[in-house]
Design a protein around this motif. Sequence first.
Motif, PDB file in Angstrom:
ATOM      1  N   ARG A   2       0.909  -1.228  -0.099  1.00  0.00           N
ATOM      2  CA  ARG A   2      -0.001   0.121   0.020  1.00  0.00           C
ATOM      3  C   ARG A   2       0.774   1.239   0.039  1.00  0.00           C
ATOM      4  O   ARG A   2       0.320   2.333  -0.007  1.00  0.00           O
ATOM      5  CB  ARG A   2      -0.907   0.008   1.348  1.00  0.00           C
ATOM      6  N   THR A   3       2.185   1.248  -0.094  1.00  0.00           N
ATOM      7  CA  THR A   3       3.285   2.160  -0.028  1.00  0.00           C
ATOM      8  C   THR A   3       3.839   2.407  -1.274  1.00  0.00           C
ATOM      9  O   THR A   3       4.364   1.496  -1.923  1.00  0.00           O
ATOM     10  CB  THR A   3       4.240   2.118   1.044  1.00  0.00           C
ATOM     11  N   VAL A   4       3.807   3.654  -1.562  1.00  0.00           N
ATOM     12  CA  VAL A   4       4.803   4.173  -2.806  1.00  0.00           C
ATOM     13  C   VAL A   4       5.716   5.211  -2.797  1.00  0.00           C
ATOM     14  O   VAL A   4       5.978   5.484  -1.499  1.00  0.00           O
ATOM     15  CB  VAL A   4       3.705   4.570  -3.969  1.00  0.00           C
ATOM     16  N   GLY A   5       6.618   5.047  -3.684  1.00  0.00           N
ATOM     17  CA  GLY A   5       7.801   6.011  -3.733  1.00  0.00           C
ATOM     18  C   GLY A   5       7.874   7.341  -4.387  1.00  0.00           C
ATOM     19  O   GLY A   5       6.565   7.700  -4.941  1.00  0.00           O
ATOM     20  N   PRO A   6       9.013   7.928  -4.580  1.00  0.00           N
ATOM     21  CA  PRO A   6       8.847   9.233  -5.442  1.00  0.00           C
ATOM     22  C   PRO A   6       8.176   8.996  -6.704  1.00  0.00           C
ATOM     23  O   PRO A   6       8.657   8.123  -7.312  1.00  0.00           O
ATOM     24  CB  PRO A   6      10.328   9.616  -5.289  1.00  0.00           C
ATOM     25  N   ASP A   7       7.567   9.966  -7.094  1.00  0.00           N
ATOM     26  CA  ASP A   7       7.143   9.987  -8.629  1.00  0.00           C
ATOM     27  C   ASP A   7       6.199   8.932  -8.779  1.00  0.00           C
ATOM     28  O   ASP A   7       5.722   8.628  -9.984  1.00  0.00           O
ATOM     29  CB  ASP A   7       8.259   9.884  -9.725  1.00  0.00           C
ATOM     30  N   GLU A   8       5.863   8.203  -8.035  1.00  0.00           N
ATOM     31  CA  GLU A   8       4.439   7.322  -7.997  1.00  0.00           C
ATOM     32  C   GLU A   8       3.102   7.916  -7.764  1.00  0.00           C
ATOM     33  O   GLU A   8       3.225   8.669  -6.934  1.00  0.00           O
ATOM     34  CB  GLU A   8       4.730   6.166  -7.319  1.00  0.00           C
ATOM     35  N   ASP A   9       2.162   7.258  -8.209  1.00  0.00           N
ATOM     36  CA  ASP A   9       0.917   7.997  -7.859  1.00  0.00           C
ATOM     37  C   ASP A   9       0.328   7.615  -6.583  1.00  0.00           C
ATOM     38  O   ASP A   9       0.233   6.683  -6.136  1.00  0.00           O
ATOM     39  CB  ASP A   9      -0.237   7.414  -8.795  1.00  0.00           C
ATOM     40  N   VAL A  10      -0.244   8.472  -5.553  1.00  0.00           N
ATOM     41  CA  VAL A  10      -0.924   8.229  -4.434  1.00  0.00           C
ATOM     42  C   VAL A  10      -2.338   8.148  -4.737  1.00  0.00           C
ATOM     43  O   VAL A  10      -2.838   8.727  -5.795  1.00  0.00           O
ATOM     44  CB  VAL A  10      -0.624   9.269  -3.451  1.00  0.00           C
ATOM     45  N   GLY A  11      -3.051   7.730  -3.803  1.00  0.00           N
ATOM     46  CA  GLY A  11      -4.500   7.338  -3.975  1.00  0.00           C
ATOM     47  C   GLY A  11      -5.538   7.985  -3.241  1.00  0.00           C
ATOM     48  O   GLY A  11      -5.191   8.346  -2.177  1.00  0.00           O
ATOM     49  N   VAL A  12      -6.719   8.431  -3.845  1.00  0.00           N
ATOM     50  CA  VAL A  12      -8.008   8.825  -3.258  1.00  0.00           C
ATOM     51  C   VAL A  12      -8.802   7.998  -3.353  1.00  0.00           C
ATOM     52  O   VAL A  12      -9.013   7.381  -4.497  1.00  0.00           O
ATOM     53  CB  VAL A  12      -8.100  10.371  -3.664  1.00  0.00           C
ATOM     54  N   ARG A  13      -9.709   7.522  -2.361  1.00  0.00           N
ATOM     55  CA  ARG A  13     -10.862   6.668  -2.457  1.00  0.00           C
ATOM     56  C   ARG A  13     -11.910   6.963  -3.242  1.00  0.00           C
ATOM     57  O   ARG A  13     -12.270   8.227  -3.456  1.00  0.00           O
ATOM     58  CB  ARG A  13     -11.204   6.050  -1.107  1.00  0.00           C
ATOM     59  N   GLU A  14     -12.493   6.171  -4.258  1.00  0.00           N
ATOM     60  CA  GLU A  14     -13.639   6.605  -4.765  1.00  0.00           C
ATOM     61  C   GLU A  14     -14.913   6.929  -4.282  1.00  0.00           C
ATOM     62  O   GLU A  14     -15.621   7.457  -4.632  1.00  0.00           O
ATOM     63  CB  GLU A  14     -13.697   5.387  -6.216  1.00  0.00           C
ATOM     64  N   ASP A  15     -14.804   6.213  -2.792  1.00  0.00           N
ATOM     65  CA  ASP A  15     -16.031   6.581  -2.198  1.00  0.00           C
ATOM     66  C   ASP A  15     -15.711   7.589  -1.109  1.00  0.00           C
ATOM     67  O   ASP A  15     -16.686   7.561  -0.055  1.00  0.00           O
ATOM     68  CB  ASP A  15     -16.519   5.095  -1.397  1.00  0.00           C
ATOM     69  N   SER A  16     -14.984   8.429  -1.372  1.00  0.00           N
ATOM     70  CA  SER A  16     -14.759   9.669  -0.495  1.00  0.00           C
ATOM     71  C   SER A  16     -14.993  10.801  -1.465  1.00  0.00           C
ATOM     72  O   SER A  16     -14.425  10.797  -2.391  1.00  0.00           O
ATOM     73  CB  SER A  16     -13.511   9.572   0.253  1.00  0.00           C
ATOM     74  N   ASP A  17     -15.419  12.052  -0.325  1.00  0.00           N
ATOM     75  CA  ASP A  17     -15.604  13.181  -1.533  1.00  0.00           C
ATOM     76  C   ASP A  17     -14.757  14.364  -0.838  1.00  0.00           C
ATOM     77  O   ASP A  17     -14.776  15.579  -1.115  1.00  0.00           O
ATOM     78  CB  ASP A  17     -16.783  13.645  -1.515  1.00  0.00           C
ATOM     79  N   TRP A  18     -13.868  14.077   0.065  1.00  0.00           N
ATOM     80  CA  TRP A  18     -13.243  14.913   0.956  1.00  0.00           C
ATOM     81  C   TRP A  18     -11.908  14.357   1.121  1.00  0.00           C
ATOM     82  O   TRP A  18     -11.491  13.517   2.174  1.00  0.00           O
ATOM     83  CB  TRP A  18     -13.750  15.421   2.178  1.00  0.00           C
ATOM     84  N   ASP A  19     -10.667  14.691   0.295  1.00  0.00           N
ATOM     85  CA  ASP A  19      -9.358  14.086   0.432  1.00  0.00           C
ATOM     86  C   ASP A  19      -8.294  14.925   0.613  1.00  0.00           C
ATOM     87  O   ASP A  19      -8.336  15.888  -0.373  1.00  0.00           O
ATOM     88  CB  ASP A  19      -9.315  12.976  -0.904  1.00  0.00           C
ATOM     89  N   VAL A  20      -7.207  14.814   1.440  1.00  0.00           N
ATOM     90  CA  VAL A  20      -6.178  15.554   1.685  1.00  0.00           C
ATOM     91  C   VAL A  20      -4.791  14.948   1.767  1.00  0.00           C
ATOM     92  O   VAL A  20      -4.871  13.829   2.268  1.00  0.00           O
ATOM     93  CB  VAL A  20      -6.348  16.649   2.714  1.00  0.00           C
TER      94      VAL A  20
END
Length: 288
Positions: free
Chosen positions: A123-141
Amino acid sequence: MRYYTVRRDGEQRLVVENENGIFDLTSACEDLGRFKDLARAAVISESSVDEIADRHLDAADELDPAAIESPRQPVVPDEVWAAGVTYRISEEAREAESSMPEMYLNVYDSERPEIFFKATPNRTVGPDEDVGVREDSDWDVPEPELGVVLYRGEPVGYTIGNDMSSRGIEGENPLYLPQAKVYDRCCSVGPAVASPSTIGDPHDLEMTIDISRDGETLFRDSTSTGEMDRTCEELVSYYTRHNSVPDLAILLTGTALVPDDEFSLEPDDKITIDVENIGQLRNDVRTV
């Protein structure tokens, strides 16, 4: 010293940067292919990671600065954990979003900090990889944080972490925290692991975040880790207390950089986090 993971000649390499240049430690010792190998060697020899690296610098290939322009994830922890409500602004933001705001004030002022499980390696990514926002969430930071790198529960370095958060889900009910925090691509770390001697005082580092969309900066702010109400030592103590920790872990120490309540991340947004003495962690955003 700062330690990077790069691809060179088709292989993963452990690279170190110091005041004299950039060196391929793996070229000097094939057993030092990962930062975990370096940390293990330091523990076995009762040395620091920098002392182990120093022993191999004369035999290591010197590299061009371009070698670390596109680094990979510098360390792959067995677990990532995180601390919450360690800065006053974080406590205020959590109160504002929550249907039960009083509980966050109690955490901020209490003796025991909030420590929670954040991510597994997949579930962990490194530099220049995409981080995720959940499709079922409408407020993400994003939540930019100083990360303590631990080997067998002892600090061996520091990195930058992005503790992605679904504030809307957590705000519905504090019991939804695991779903708001733990999901695919929920955490990024990098670009390097800086040794304790390179960091100096971890409670006196400038941290900056920039979020842009279509080339326009939507949010930019900075703070100092000196604003943290807990010490790294205290947080590590509670993480390791009565807990069989893995060989390699990262503990994120909380955030003080919170976008306005009206802001939410969108796919293709770009997040850039700078922490003094470590470097710059960049990630784009995707829906997961």
